[in-house]
Enzyme design. Structure first.
Site, PDB file in Angstrom:
ATOM      1  N   HIS A  53       0.856  -1.188   0.000  1.00  0.00           N
ATOM      2  CA  HIS A  53       0.000   0.000   0.000  1.00  0.00           C
ATOM      3  C   HIS A  53       0.893   1.239   0.000  1.00  0.00           C
ATOM      4  O   HIS A  53       2.068   1.183   0.379  1.00  0.00           O
ATOM      5  CB  HIS A  53      -0.885   0.011   1.241  1.00  0.00           C
ATOM      6  CG  HIS A  53      -1.982  -0.996   1.214  1.00  0.00           C
ATOM      7  ND1 HIS A  53      -3.051  -0.946   2.074  1.00  0.00           N
ATOM      8  CD2 HIS A  53      -2.187  -2.081   0.429  1.00  0.00           C
ATOM      9  CE1 HIS A  53      -3.875  -1.954   1.826  1.00  0.00           C
ATOM     10  NE2 HIS A  53      -3.356  -2.661   0.829  1.00  0.00           N
ATOM     11  N   GLU A  55       1.053   3.788   1.964  1.00  0.00           N
ATOM     12  CA  GLU A  55       1.623   4.124   3.264  1.00  0.00           C
ATOM     13  C   GLU A  55       2.815   3.243   3.602  1.00  0.00           C
ATOM     14  O   GLU A  55       3.845   3.716   4.103  1.00  0.00           O
ATOM     15  CB  GLU A  55       0.572   3.968   4.377  1.00  0.00           C
ATOM     16  CG  GLU A  55      -0.655   4.825   4.199  1.00  0.00           C
ATOM     17  CD  GLU A  55      -1.803   4.088   3.509  1.00  0.00           C
ATOM     18  OE1 GLU A  55      -1.573   3.454   2.456  1.00  0.00           O
ATOM     19  OE2 GLU A  55      -2.935   4.148   4.014  1.00  0.00           O
TER      20      GLU A  55
END
Length: 150
Positions: A53, A55
């Site tokens: 992802h 992040e």
């Protein structure tokens, strides 16, 4: 630099993700001193990695740049409210604050379907600010999914 400035940097990463056929989510991690430490964008399809992802990618880049898995005092800007996996990684990295754009009522855990950042019994507390450039962040996601449905 303002929250809007750094969210714009994250939006640029989200646009790259969209061009690569990934869900358009981008992230930028800023040190306690205000320096860009890491960028990330969604890449689970391209990397064959469910943890890739935006992040997580930004956290990996920042930890490498800082030569430390702990990033105290840092701020993470992300175009979409984080999921549980990403929130856990943020706690372990000791991120001071998360600033996100669009809310995610289905998998978001910063107030969307849950709010893990409000759990006061955790050993680390992270400040949360949502809605920064929310319209721009949401539009990128809506346009991406609308094009996929066509």
């Amino acid at each position: 630099m303002t929250d809007e400035y750094w969210m714009q940097v994250a939006l640029e990463q989200a646009a790259i993700a969209a061009a690569e056929g990934e869900v358009p989510v981008g992230a930028a991690l800023i040190s306690a001193q205000g320096k860009l430490l890491g960028l990330g964008r969604n890449q689970p399809i391209r990397l064959h990695d469910p943890s890739a992802h935006a992040e997580i990618q930004a956290l990996r880049a920042a930890a490498k740049a800082a030569a430390n898995y702990r990033l105290p005092g840092s701020r993470l800007y992300v175009t979409l409210e984080p999921c549980l996996m990403c929130a856990g990684a943020m706690f372990h990295a000791r991120i001071a604050s998360i600033i996100y754009g669009a809310s995610d009522p289905k998998t978001g855990v910063a107030g969307g379907c849950r709010d893990v950042f409000a759990w006061r019994d955790l050993n680390h507390q992270t400040e949360v600010k949502g809605g920064v450039l929310a319209d721009d962040c949401g539009k990128l996601l809506k346009d991406f999914f609308a094009a996929r449905r066509r």
